[in-house]
Design a protein around this motif. Structure first.
Motif, mmCIF file in Angstrom:
data_model
loop_
_atom_site.group_PDB
_atom_site.id
_atom_site.type_symbol
_atom_site.label_atom_id
_atom_site.label_comp_id
_atom_site.label_asym_id
_atom_site.label_seq_id
_atom_site.Cartn_x
_atom_site.Cartn_y
_atom_site.Cartn_z
ATOM 1 N N ARG A 82 0.844 -1.214 0.000
ATOM 2 C CA ARG A 82 0.000 0.000 0.000
ATOM 3 C C ARG A 82 0.870 1.252 0.000
ATOM 4 N N ARG A 83 1.930 1.239 0.815
ATOM 5 C CA ARG A 83 2.862 2.384 0.836
ATOM 6 C C ARG A 83 3.478 2.551 -0.554
ATOM 7 N N PHE A 84 3.943 1.446 -1.137
ATOM 8 C CA PHE A 84 4.601 1.507 -2.446
ATOM 9 C C PHE A 84 3.660 2.091 -3.514
ATOM 10 N N THR A 85 2.429 1.571 -3.568
ATOM 11 C CA THR A 85 1.518 2.028 -4.634
ATOM 12 C C THR A 85 1.158 3.503 -4.441
ATOM 13 N N ASP A 86 1.032 3.928 -3.195
ATOM 14 C CA ASP A 86 0.765 5.359 -2.948
ATOM 15 C C ASP A 86 1.931 6.201 -3.476
ATOM 16 N N GLU A 87 3.150 5.772 -3.193
ATOM 17 C CA GLU A 87 4.325 6.541 -3.642
ATOM 18 C C GLU A 87 4.465 6.487 -5.157
ATOM 19 N N PHE A 88 4.194 5.328 -5.725
ATOM 20 C CA PHE A 88 4.280 5.180 -7.182
ATOM 21 C C PHE A 88 3.378 6.209 -7.868
ATOM 22 N N LYS A 89 2.180 6.370 -7.309
ATOM 23 C CA LYS A 89 1.198 7.267 -7.942
ATOM 24 C C LYS A 89 1.575 8.741 -7.801
ATOM 25 N N VAL A 90 2.434 9.051 -6.836
ATOM 26 C CA VAL A 90 2.927 10.426 -6.718
ATOM 27 C C VAL A 90 3.848 10.738 -7.903
ATOM 28 N N PHE A 128 -1.659 -9.595 -6.430
ATOM 29 C CA PHE A 128 -3.085 -9.260 -6.570
ATOM 30 C C PHE A 128 -3.324 -7.842 -6.039
ATOM 31 N N LEU A 129 -2.824 -7.595 -4.837
ATOM 32 C CA LEU A 129 -3.011 -6.284 -4.206
ATOM 33 C C LEU A 129 -2.309 -5.185 -5.014
ATOM 34 N N LEU A 130 -1.081 -5.458 -5.405
ATOM 35 C CA LEU A 130 -0.315 -4.488 -6.206
ATOM 36 C C LEU A 130 -1.074 -4.124 -7.480
ATOM 37 N N THR A 131 -1.558 -5.136 -8.183
ATOM 38 C CA THR A 131 -2.232 -4.934 -9.467
ATOM 39 C C THR A 131 -3.512 -4.122 -9.293
ATOM 40 N N LEU A 132 -4.341 -4.525 -8.328
ATOM 41 C CA LEU A 132 -5.606 -3.801 -8.141
ATOM 42 C C LEU A 132 -5.368 -2.334 -7.798
ATOM 43 N N ARG A 133 -4.323 -2.091 -7.010
ATOM 44 C CA ARG A 133 -4.060 -0.704 -6.592
ATOM 45 C C ARG A 133 -3.409 0.138 -7.688
ATOM 46 N N LEU A 134 -2.887 -0.518 -8.725
ATOM 47 C CA LEU A 134 -2.265 0.246 -9.823
ATOM 48 C C LEU A 134 -3.202 0.414 -11.019
ATOM 49 N N LEU A 135 -4.360 -0.249 -10.966
ATOM 50 C CA LEU A 135 -5.256 -0.226 -12.132
ATOM 51 C C LEU A 135 -5.706 1.185 -12.516
#
Ligand SMILES: NC(=O)c1ccc[n+]([C@@H]2O[C@H](COP(=O)([O-])OP(=O)(O)OC[C@H]3O[C@@H](n4cnc5c(N)ncnc54)[C@H](OP(=O)(O)O)[C@@H]3O)[C@@H](O)[C@H]2O)c1
Length: 291
Positions: A82-90, A128-135
């Motif tokens: 969750r931390r990673f995907t939040d940072e990725f989206k920044v 699964f979690l990574l993918t859904l959060r990056l969609l």
């Protein structure tokens, strides 16, 4: 944060397509990151270990034109994902290619901090979690590639005991996680059909990598050295995933399983729509993430 860069690139200066490769510190992930960068992608290398990630980045950067970024994430830890995907989206507005490649195989039964069996988590649940959060960063034409394995053929999903608390063995655990890769690819492909995002999976072959080698003790390295002449290189092993990520031939193909860049058959268990739906719902429950 991005380990290899201090400042985000303003989106207005963005010229390249973005690809994210998990497990890019070694083996096929590293080879896929190199191949995608050589095709002009801006590639984010998702690695769990800073030292190994930096060493891989440094090695791949020997080719100057490659646009590579290192970001750290432990796919065995949902909070960290969750931390990673939040940072990725920044940093990144769009994601054209996601290669879910990272994987583990272990002789011993271990649980992650979230209390789930390690191979099921790293190989499936974490992705699964990574993918859904990056969609929400993926647009029509984006592609998701999942590196599965021929080992899925001896697997089944133990819905009543996916944690394998009873009768654990490495084949049962690894094959369950790799069957999960294929069922996830099929179900996600169906659910994303209307959004124009493709999802395919592959078996890379028998590849000389660090898979199964203990990172701390080096246990297993000697066996891999002995087998190396009979195995294909990580570059050849990664070529099917790279093909699925980039080739115009498969731009509209979705929900399929490939080996050596050819569509091929899965086991009967991997064709079950019921099991695919049930696994998706179980994964939503474990991760508390919905599509
Ligand atoms: N090798 C084969 O013959 C073969 C055959 C069929 C399928 N596969 C599949 O191919 C994929 C790639 O494996 P490989 O053979 O290239 O093995 P590898 O060299 O061991 O690479 C595995 C990668 O996954 C990373 N990883 C492991 N646990 C992680 C975690 N918790 N969080 C983030 N990253 C993690 C590793 O990072 P570290 O460097 O930090 O450990 C490494 O970068 C796997 O999904 C595997 O199941 C391999």
């Amino acid at each position: 944060m991005i380990e290899s860069l201090k400042q985000p690139i303003p989106e207005t200066e963005r010229k390249k397509k973005t690809a994210l490769v998990t497990g890019a510190s070694s083996g096929m992930g590293k080879a896929a990151a190199a191949a995608l960068a050589d095709q002009g992608y801006q590639v984010i290398m998702l690695c769990r270990n800073k030292e190994r990630g930096e060493a891989a980045l440094k090695d791949l950067q020997k080719v100057k034109e490659r646009d590579l970024w290192l970001m750290l994430c432990n796919l065995g830890n949902m909070k960290d994902i969750r931390r990673f995907t939040d940072e990725f989206k920044v940093y990144f507005e769009q994601l054209e290619v996601l290669v879910n490649n990272a994987g583990v195989i272990s002789l011993e039964r271990r649980e992650t901090d979230d209390g789930v069996e390690e191979q099921f988590v790293v190989n499936h649940i974490g992705h699964f979690l990574l993918t859904l959060r990056l969609l929400d960063r993926m647009k029509p034409g984006s592609r998701i590639v999942i590196v599965a394995s021929g080992a899925h053929k001896v697997g089944r999903i133990h819905f009543d005991d996916y944690n394998l608390t009873r009768g654990f063995n490495v084949i049962k655990a690894y094959s369950q996680s790799k069957l999960a890769n294929i069922l996830f690819a099929r179900e996600l492909a169906e659910r994303l059909r209307n959004r124009g995002i493709t999802v395919n999976c592959c078996h890379p072959g028998a590849v000389a990598t660090s898979l199964g080698i203990n990172r701390d003790t080096g246990f297993g390295r000697r066996v891999m050295e002995l087998l190396k002449p009979f195995f294909i290189t990580p570059e050849i092993g990664a070529s099917t995933a790279v093909y699925l990520a980039t080739s115009p031939d498969v731009a509209r193909v979705t929900g399929k399983y490939f080996y050596r860049c050819w569509m091929t058959k899965t086991s009967k268990a991997a064709k079950s729509k019921k099991a695919a739906r049930k696994l998706f719902e179980l994964s939503e429950k474990i991760t508390d993430e919905r599509l």
